[in-house]
Design a protein around this motif. Structure first.
Motif, PDB file in Angstrom:
ATOM      1  N   GLY A 175      53.049   0.717  -0.778  1.00 40.44           N
ATOM      2  CA  GLY A 175      53.687  -0.585  -1.005  1.00 40.44           C
ATOM      3  C   GLY A 175      52.754  -1.751  -0.792  1.00 40.44           C
ATOM      4  O   GLY A 175      53.194  -2.891  -0.680  1.00 40.44           O
ATOM      5  N   TYR A 206      57.256 -10.007  -8.290  1.00 40.65           N
ATOM      6  CA  TYR A 206      58.160  -9.372  -9.259  1.00 40.65           C
ATOM      7  C   TYR A 206      59.357 -10.278  -9.475  1.00 40.65           C
ATOM      8  O   TYR A 206      59.732 -11.025  -8.560  1.00 40.65           O
ATOM      9  N   GLY A 261      50.534  -2.801  -2.916  1.00 46.09           N
ATOM     10  CA  GLY A 261      50.317  -3.526  -4.173  1.00 46.09           C
ATOM     11  C   GLY A 261      49.249  -2.917  -5.060  1.00 46.09           C
ATOM     12  O   GLY A 261      48.788  -3.553  -6.003  1.00 46.09           O
ATOM     13  N   LYS A 262      48.874  -1.670  -4.793  1.00 47.54           N
ATOM     14  CA  LYS A 262      47.811  -1.047  -5.592  1.00 47.54           C
ATOM     15  C   LYS A 262      48.263  -0.816  -7.030  1.00 47.54           C
ATOM     16  O   LYS A 262      47.577  -1.181  -7.986  1.00 47.54           O
ATOM     17  N   SER A 263      49.431  -0.205  -7.178  1.00 47.31           N
ATOM     18  CA  SER A 263      49.922   0.052  -8.538  1.00 47.31           C
ATOM     19  C   SER A 263      50.173  -1.263  -9.262  1.00 47.31           C
ATOM     20  O   SER A 263      49.903  -1.395 -10.456  1.00 47.31           O
ATOM     21  N   THR A 264      50.696  -2.235  -8.534  1.00 40.24           N
ATOM     22  CA  THR A 264      50.973  -3.538  -9.126  1.00 40.24           C
ATOM     23  C   THR A 264      49.709  -4.137  -9.717  1.00 40.24           C
ATOM     24  O   THR A 264      49.718  -4.672 -10.829  1.00 40.24           O
ATOM     25  N   ALA A 296      53.992  -9.994  -4.274  1.00 46.48           N
ATOM     26  CA  ALA A 296      53.488  -8.621  -4.231  1.00 46.48           C
ATOM     27  C   ALA A 296      51.967  -8.650  -4.125  1.00 46.48           C
ATOM     28  O   ALA A 296      51.358  -7.756  -3.539  1.00 46.48           O
ATOM     29  N   GLN A 347      51.176   6.234 -11.892  1.00 45.29           N
ATOM     30  CA  GLN A 347      51.534   7.015 -10.712  1.00 45.29           C
ATOM     31  C   GLN A 347      52.720   7.936 -11.004  1.00 45.29           C
ATOM     32  O   GLN A 347      52.703   9.100 -10.658  1.00 45.29           O
ATOM     33  N   ARG A 364      47.890   1.020   2.141  1.00 45.07           N
ATOM     34  CA  ARG A 364      49.090   1.754   2.532  1.00 45.07           C
ATOM     35  C   ARG A 364      50.121   1.745   1.399  1.00 45.07           C
ATOM     36  O   ARG A 364      49.965   1.029   0.418  1.00 45.07           O
TER      37      ARG A 364
HETATM   38  P1  ADP Z   1      51.554   0.786  -3.961  1.00 50.62           P
HETATM   39  O1  ADP Z   1      50.421   0.123  -3.266  1.00 50.62           O
HETATM   40  O2  ADP Z   1      52.175   1.814  -3.113  1.00 50.62           O
HETATM   41  O3  ADP Z   1      51.202   1.294  -5.305  1.00 50.62           O
HETATM   42  P2  ADP Z   1      53.224  -1.018  -5.434  1.00 50.62           P
HETATM   43  O4  ADP Z   1      52.197  -1.832  -6.103  1.00 50.62           O
HETATM   44  O5  ADP Z   1      53.904   0.000  -6.255  1.00 50.62           O
HETATM   45  O6  ADP Z   1      52.625  -0.370  -4.124  1.00 50.62           O
HETATM   46  O7  ADP Z   1      54.334  -1.976  -4.850  1.00 50.62           O
HETATM   47  C1  ADP Z   1      54.024  -3.165  -4.159  1.00 50.62           C
HETATM   48  C2  ADP Z   1      55.334  -3.876  -3.781  1.00 50.62           C
HETATM   49  O8  ADP Z   1      55.995  -4.332  -4.947  1.00 50.62           O
HETATM   50  C3  ADP Z   1      56.304  -3.004  -3.036  1.00 50.62           C
HETATM   51  O9  ADP Z   1      56.786  -3.738  -1.939  1.00 50.62           O
HETATM   52  C4  ADP Z   1      57.431  -2.729  -3.987  1.00 50.62           C
HETATM   53  O10 ADP Z   1      58.646  -2.773  -3.332  1.00 50.62           O
HETATM   54  C5  ADP Z   1      57.339  -3.856  -4.971  1.00 50.62           C
HETATM   55  N1  ADP Z   1      57.627  -3.392  -6.332  1.00 50.62           N
HETATM   56  C6  ADP Z   1      56.973  -2.432  -7.011  1.00 50.62           C
HETATM   57  N2  ADP Z   1      57.449  -2.300  -8.263  1.00 50.62           N
HETATM   58  C7  ADP Z   1      58.451  -3.211  -8.378  1.00 50.62           C
HETATM   59  C8  ADP Z   1      59.326  -3.585  -9.442  1.00 50.62           C
HETATM   60  N3  ADP Z   1      59.295  -3.007 -10.644  1.00 50.62           N
HETATM   61  N4  ADP Z   1      60.221  -4.568  -9.196  1.00 50.62           N
HETATM   62  C9  ADP Z   1      60.264  -5.175  -8.000  1.00 50.62           C
HETATM   63  N5  ADP Z   1      59.463  -4.877  -6.978  1.00 50.62           N
HETATM   64  C10 ADP Z   1      58.551  -3.904  -7.140  1.00 50.62           C
END
Ligand code: ADP
Ligand code: MG
Length: 711
Positions: free
Chosen positions: A513, A485, A515-518, A492, A558, A511
């Motif tokens: 954070g 990011y 990176g699933k949503s990412t 990430a 999400q 778990r």
């Molecule tokens: P999850 O697996 O719970 O869906 P995310 O993909 O949302 O996890 O987040 C993965 C990592 O990226 C986390 O450490 C989070 O802090 C970071 N992150 C998520 N969204 C952003 C953003 N918009 N800007 C900066 N960091 C982000």
């Protein structure tokens, strides 16, 4: 590239696609209209040129009879009655028929008698031709290439501004008449009691005054016209840019960003005020001084001294003014972000008693802003008042010098009065220029921050050629993707590679954070990988128009958010041409139907801003319906049942298992029940894949604790 009758954008868009294909320009529906202001999802003639421009097609609407069309410019688009349109390919004068193509049947050329066509023709035609395109061999000259977003639009009105300048010149020339009139009355009429001359002179001066009045009115009208013409274009281009901005360049605070966007208002009002025009008057100071010098040269000295004093003072205050206006703008946008953040989180603010902290924040910035504003006002008042004081003092000095000259016989009484009147005319533009220097800082600071906004990269830069993928099959591949990011030190996603075949159903576990949503956001093209590539149907998604790509993907985020409006409007946001049976179908699929049926307003129920009138589960069901409405070949679901109760989840699972056949589906979930839908599981931890395989294998490995963590 086929255009069906109920396709997005209506008849005119269909015609644009036909024209583009005729000229062998690749253009897809989504590329043409994404982000444009459509009316009920229909492309209207007034925004047609913006859609056409994206394909590098220049267009112009004219009124013209069919016979008078320029045959060299065919094909053209004819606007027909009832908001329909067609493409006219050629006219056959011999048998009085025309070859036309209707957007409903883009591959069929129809021969229609001209008489029949004339009955439906509204008289409006759109000429659309490809612009000349330079390729890489012709090196770009930076200055020519980028038309500045602001000055480019202003320059479009240059004829208007030329007229304004001409009017200003005339007004200034007329201004000489009054002092000359008074001088002649004193020197010629009064001593000789020549009333006849008085009447002649008066008649002349009245005519000049009337012309002056007319010119002044015209000038105001033109200035306003120029400002409002530019205003519409500029605000739309700013908004288009803001919406098209890459998410990775998203500003840190919405409120402060909003304040910067709104600061356009001060640029606008500056542009629409007559103060800018006052600059045109400045050279005339020399004319007035010349006339005064003819009357008696020593009288010019006070004016020169006065003008220098005013300008030196105004210029010396510049850097302080600029600094103050920048500070107050920054503080203002900070205060705005406090306001917006607390308003949109009012529930949270109250629940956690954050009022006091926010109030303190607000009051401190208000005090600061008030103090800066007061300093600025004082400084700018000192400039304008100082200029006025100088103007009067100069007049007094002229009278003193004039009286001495009068006594010595070097000056007539009329000359003295004329010089006095002319001196105030000469000083006025100087005071105005000083005032301008005092005022323009607000606008110039605003311009700076707007420039900064307009320089942020956008997702769909103009002139980029996208590959059109009207029908996606749905395979998704990650090739050694690294992603971070913006402003984040950690990756990430690290070196992520996998291949999902079209029609495959995959669950992503991991778990919080991890990176699933990412990962899903990357597939949507919301962010770009730092290295590596993401391929959909074997094509790097950087080559696909983001709006077209997103159109092929049903995404359930999400964190669900809605727009103010009715439930139905929220379901069809991205697919306005949806028909009622389609809406009903997705309402049933998502389990929304019982809730809608039980509500008195049904589909017309209001959801409130961000959907705050609904429960979390209801919002989630709407998000599911919204994702499925366009029947996309790829489904990305980010914990789609996180807020659903057990029965709803079970129901949804059964619906989805039927619906998702043949579609590629990626589900992020913590619920084991949804795993029944998938054949494959990918486990990620801290942005790395730690397991990837058939469902049974991965489940077994997880149970035995054989899936390690990445750390
Ligand atoms: P999850 O697996 O719970 O869906 P995310 O993909 O949302 O996890 O987040 C993965 C990592 O990226 C986390 O450490 C989070 O802090 C970071 N992150 C998520 N969204 C952003 C953003 N918009 N800007 C900066 N960091 C982000
Ligand atoms: Mg998540």
């Amino acid at each position: 590239m086929s255009v069906s009758s109920n396709s997005t954008g209506g008849s005119l868009l269909g015609c644009l696609l036909i024209i583009a294909r005729y000229h062998e320009i690749p253009l897809s529906e989504q590329t043409a209209i994404a982000g444009l202001p459509l009316v009920d999802g229909i492309l209207t003639p007034s925004v047609f040129h913006r859609a056409a421009k994206r394909a590098g097609i220049a267009s112009r609407i004219c009124s013209s009879a069919i016979e008078e069309l320029n045959e060299n410019l065919l094909p053209v688009i004819l606007l027909l009655n009832d908001d329909q349109s067609c493409v006219l390919k050629s006219i056959n004068a011999g048998d009085n028929t025309a070859e036309i193509i209707f957007p409903e049947l883009p591959d069929t050329v129809v021969h229609q008698p001209l008489a029949e066509l004339r009955q439906r023709y509204t008289g409006q035609v759109i000429y659309a031709r490809p612009e000349f395109r330079f390729d890489k061999r012709a090196p770009e000259i930076k200055k020519v290439k980028d038309r500045h977003w602001f000055w480019g639009v202003i320059a479009e009105n240059r004829r208007l501004y030329r007229d304004i300048i001409i009017a200003a010149i005339m007004i200034n020339l007329f201004a000489v008449a009054m002092p000359l009139f008074v001088m002649n009355v004193y020197d010629r009429v009064v001593p000789n009691h020549a009333t006849d001359t008085l009447w002649v002179l008066s008649a002349g001066i009245i005519i000049v005054l009337i012309a002056d009045l007319v010119l002044r009115m015209m000038r105001s009208w033109f200035v306003d016209l120029g400002a409002s013409r530019a205003d519409v274009k500029l605000s739309s281009s700013i908004m288009e840019h803001v919406l098209g901005m890459k998410l990775s360049n998203r500003p840190a605070s919405a409120g402060s960003f909003a304040a910067n966007v709104q600061s356009f208002e001060s640029v606008r009002s500056f542009m629409g005020s007559l103060t800018v025009v006052a600059l045109v008057d400045l050279p005339f100071v020399l004319l007035f001084m010349a006339i005064i010098a003819i009357i008696g040269w020593p009288l010019v000295i006070p004016i020169i001294v006065g003008a220098l004093l005013v300008l030196i003072y105004a210029l010396s205050a510049q850097s302080k003014m600029h600094q103050l206006s920048e500070t107050s703008m920054r503080a203002g946008s900070m205060r705005n972000s406090t306001l917006i953040e607390s308003l949109s989180n009012l529930e949270t603010v109250k629940s956690f008693s954050a009022e006091s902290r926010i109030q303190t924040n607000w009051e401190q910035s208000t005090i600061f802003i008030t103090r800066t504003a007061a300093q600025m006002r004082l400084l700018s008042a000192s400039i304008t008042n100082g200029a006025q004081w100088t103007q009067h003092t100069v007049a007094v000095a002229i009278i003193i010098i004039g009286v001495y000259m009068l006594i010595e016989g070097q000056l007539t009484q009329g000359g003295l009065i004329a010089a006095y009147l002319l001196s105030s005319r000469a000083m006025a533009p100087i005071s105005q220029a000083a005032g301008l220097l005092a005022q323009y800082h607000h606008s110039s600071t605003a311009m700076e921050s707007l420039n900064e906004i307009m320089e942020r990269p956008v997702e769909r830069p103009s002139g980029k050629n996208w590959i059109s993928r009207p029908a996606v099959k749905g395979s998704i591949e990650f090739k050694r993707v690294n992603f971070r990011y913006p402003d984040d030190e950690r990756l990430a996603l690290t070196d992520l590679s996998f291949n999902i075949k079209a029609g495959e159903h995959v669950a992503i576990l991991g778990r919080n954070g991890s990176g699933k949503s990412t990962l899903e956001k990357l597939i949507l093209g919301l962010y770009q990988p730092e290295s590596g590539a993401i391929l959909v149907d074997g094509v790097d998604i950087r080559q696909i128009d983001p709006s077209e790509l997103r159109h092929q993907i049903g995404y359930v985020p999400q964190d669900v958010s809605m727009f103010f409006g009715t439930l139905k409007e929220n379901i069809i946001t991205g697919y306005p041409q949806a028909e009622d049976h389609q809406i009903l179908k997705v309402a049933n699929l998502s389990g929304l139907a019982p809730f809608i049926n039980a509500h008195p307003a049904g589909f017309d129920m209001q959801v409130g801003e961000r959907g705050q009138l609904l429960s979390g589960g209801q919002r989630q069901s709407i998000a599911i319906a919204r994702a499925l409405i366009s029947d996309p070949p790829i489904l990305l679901m980010d914990e789609p049942t996180g807020s659903l109760d057990h029965t709803s989840e079970e129901q949804f699972k059964q619906n989805l298992s039927r619906y998702s056949k043949g579609k590629t589906m990626i589900v992020v979930t913590h619920r084991s029940s949804l795993l029944a839908l998938v054949d494959r599981i990918i486990v990620i931890d801290a942005g790395k894949i730690v397991a990837d395989g058939a469902k049974a294998e991965v489940m077994e490995a997880l149970r035995q604790g054989r899936v390690g963590s990445a750390q």
